[in-house]
Enzyme design. Structure first.
Site, mmCIF file in Angstrom:
data_model
loop_
_atom_site.group_PDB
_atom_site.id
_atom_site.type_symbol
_atom_site.label_atom_id
_atom_site.label_comp_id
_atom_site.label_asym_id
_atom_site.label_seq_id
_atom_site.Cartn_x
_atom_site.Cartn_y
_atom_site.Cartn_z
ATOM 1 N N GLU A 70 0.787 -1.164 0.126
ATOM 2 C CA GLU A 70 0.006 0.026 -0.060
ATOM 3 C C GLU A 70 0.760 1.265 -0.019
ATOM 4 O O GLU A 70 0.446 2.302 0.778
ATOM 5 C CB GLU A 70 -1.069 -0.058 1.253
ATOM 6 C CG GLU A 70 -1.810 -1.297 0.995
ATOM 7 C CD GLU A 70 -2.961 -1.206 2.324
ATOM 8 O OE1 GLU A 70 -2.916 -0.264 3.200
ATOM 9 O OE2 GLU A 70 -3.624 -2.194 2.319
ATOM 10 N N GLU A 141 -6.268 -8.371 -0.303
ATOM 11 C CA GLU A 141 -6.792 -8.386 1.044
ATOM 12 C C GLU A 141 -8.206 -7.787 1.121
ATOM 13 O O GLU A 141 -8.465 -6.742 1.051
ATOM 14 C CB GLU A 141 -5.871 -7.253 2.038
ATOM 15 C CG GLU A 141 -4.498 -7.439 2.328
ATOM 16 C CD GLU A 141 -4.030 -6.502 3.189
ATOM 17 O OE1 GLU A 141 -4.562 -5.588 3.653
ATOM 18 O OE2 GLU A 141 -2.530 -6.459 3.278
#
Length: 602
Positions: A70, A141
């Site tokens: 991320e 995720e």
């Protein structure tokens, strides 16, 4: 080819604290010192995997690798050093030649051949897709819940919501979905990050103890079976998307040989929808997707739960209310003269403790003038908790919270004529785990003043301070059985409970195989050890806006235990009552009422 893979994993992006001390280092940037250590570490891990033959290219189980995590959330903060770092990291990883793909999560500009992927709860709605037609659409995720912080309520994500977004992602050409987390866990020791509770993703389909959360676990199991049943048209069919209503649509996968699967989507979250698909009428529940395995017969609907609900049951196995079974050790409060480290200014907390302890004693001495009346101690901190002691007498405490960077402790104090010793215990409840320039992050005391009158103010920010890292009990390691003799333990005294007290007792393991947890609901804040192994921090006194403790049950793995004579040691920062602790077994009980009697969790 489309491949649907359902799995579970965790991402690890923590840095050892010694990395903070490398000269000129800038984390997660096009910075030579950081890249040197990152490449060394990544290469080491890859070589370990290769040596064991673990990559799929070697016949092993590892089908995918991830580099970074991320990063795009913070990339702009690094200016031109951000994009160049992304390209360096991607090239470095690919050159390790694992024989399996590499991914970058939430990195829309992931360089070829690294695959950009989605993280979140609704990637079927939010993911713009891979940045190249040569790359598959992947959801790395799928958050089944969310991490919980002290002072925060648990995040309950319903089975219906998870199922809806899984199917929607697959319907939109999704190739891979990974649940984060499918199995909850425990942040043993001091491993939890800033303000994060010891329990981790306890609301996952398999909870912290490995027990099923129903109907979440069962509903997803049915979903996975339905997807597997439709795998041939998903892999070999051609996708089309058609409108079947104002808020309804269909995704169809059609094989040349006739095989077919359809996903009928009702995006209306309030109303049922009556639709026509291939000349057949279907009723769609609000915010739901129906799977038609042959484009005709419904085999699964995301909003129709067939699995019975269950609830977790706590059964008390043992209490600790016998005063005679407890002993205590009151930790010491250092004064300025005895502090091993001196400085002419306030030191940053983390750089001083080097993550060896949550605790940093900050102490100074001063002599007020005779006109100092009604003194008030004012402390501003970017740490998490501060305890104040004046001449070895506890004065009070204050704490921050996860979403606020700092806090203020302001309390009236009593000073004596002559020299006074002020000791402030700065406490971190985990290290920061996200954001740019973590190596520069400041924590701990920022300003300390004593206000006597409007004209009589003492500012100790730039003053001579003494420091001590950690508590005496930590230094003596009195949580280990072999080190109990390092401290002078005394009988438990109910009438003189004081902050910073260590308690110890022994207990026998409960019979059976059910998971075990300590109920610490009447304690305050601290840490607990069983047979020398930390079961994590506790902070029961930090309540939510609804008046609840964020966590009261603390997992004790049976692997930590022996049959009899298990040592329990607690460090209590406030004035919790160990006589109210209980040892419990954890199980689940099915609720047999009809499903329709239960509200759908929001």
């Amino acid at each position: 080819m489309k491949v649907v893979i359902i799995s579970e994993c965790d991402d690890i992006r923590g840095f050892p604290f010694w990395l903070h001390d490398v000269p000129d280092i800038v984390y997660r940037s096009d910075n030579e010192p950081f890249k040197f250590y990152m490449q060394n570490f990544t290469t080491k891990i890859v070589n370990l995997m290769k040596a064991e033959g673990l990559y799929a290219s070697q016949g092993g189980p590892i089908i995918l690798s991830q580099i970074e995590n991320e990063y795009q959330n913070i990339e702009a903060a690094f200016g031109e050093k951000g994009p160049s770092y992304v390209h360096w990291a991607a090239n470095m990883a690919v050159e390790l030649q694992t024989g399996v793909p590499w991914v970058m999560c939430k990195q829309t500009d992931a360089p070829d051949p690294v695959i950009n992927t989605c993280n979140g709860m609704r990637c079927g709605e939010t993911f713009a897709g891979p940045n190249s037609p040569k790359k598959p659409s992947m959801w790395t995720e799928n958050w089944t819940s969310f991490y919980q912080v002290y002072g925060g309520e648990p995040y309950i994500r319903s089975a219906e919501d998870i199922a809806f977004h899984v199917i929607l992602f697959i319907a939109k050409n999704g190739s891979y979905i990974n649940y984060y987390m499918y199995h909850g866990g425990t942040n043993f020791g001091r491993t939890a990050s800033a303000y994060v509770i010891t329990s981790y993703y306890d609301q996952a389909p398999l909870d912290e103890y490995g027990l099923t959360r129903q109907p979440k676990w069962g509903h997803l199991k049915e979903l996975h079976a339905a997807i597997k049943l439709c795998s041939t048209p998903l892999l070999q069919g051609v996708q089309t998307n058609i409108s079947i209503g104002q808020l309804q649509e269909a995704y169809v996968y059609q094989e040349e040989t006739g095989g077919c699967v359809a996903f009928l989507v009702n995006n209306d979250g309030r109303n049922n929808a009556s639709i026509q698909f291939r000349n057949v009428s279907y009723q769609l529940l609000p915010k739901s997707i129906s799977i038609l395995s042959d484009c005709e017969n419904v085999i699964f609907n995301t909003a129709k739960v067939n699995t019975e609900y269950n609830e977790r049951t706590t059964t008390r196995s043992q209490t600790f209310d016998d005063v005679n079974r407890w002993e205590e050790f009151k930790d010491s409060t250092p004064n300025f003269l005895d502090a091993p480290l001196k400085s002419d200014t306030l030191l940053e907390h983390m750089n001083t403790t080097k993550d060896k302890s949550d605790y940093l004693w900050c102490t100074f001495s001063f002599q007020p003038n005779s006109s100092c009346t009604e003194p008030v101690l004012h402390v501003e901190s970017l740490g998490h908790v501060a305890h104040a002691f004046v001449n070895n007498i506890y004065a009070g405490a204050a704490h921050g919270r996860h979403d606020v960077k700092g806090f203020t402790l302001e309390i009236p104090i009593e000073l004596i004529d002559g020299m006074n010793n002020i000791s402030i215990l700065s406490v971190m409840v985990g290290l920061p785990d996200s954001g740019a320039f973590l190596e520069r992050r400041f924590a701990g005391l920022r300003e300390v003043k004593i206000q006597c009158t409007e004209k009589d103010l003492y500012n100790f920010t730039n003053y001579t301070w003494g420091y001590q890292v950690g508590l005496l009990g930590e230094k003596l390691q009195i949580y280990n059985n072999q080190n109990l003799g390092n401290a002078e333990w005394s009988k438990f005294n109910l009438s003189s409970k004081q902050p910073l007290t260590w308690y110890k007792t022994v207990f026998d393991a409960p019979m059976g195989s059910d998971p075990i947890a300590l109920d610490l609901s009447k304690m305050g804040k601290g840490e607990a050890w069983v047979n020398g192994q930390s079961i994590g921090r506790y902070w029961v006194s930090f309540q939510t806006s609804k008046g609840n403790s964020s966590q009261t049950l603390y997992h004790v793995p049976r692997s930590f235990l022996q049959t009899t004579g298990n040592l329990l040691v607690l460090l209590e920062e406030f004035q919790g009552d160990p006589l109210q602790i209980s040892l419990n077994t954890i199980s689940v009980t099915n609720l047999h009422q009809p499903i329709s009697n239960y509200p759908i969790p929001q």
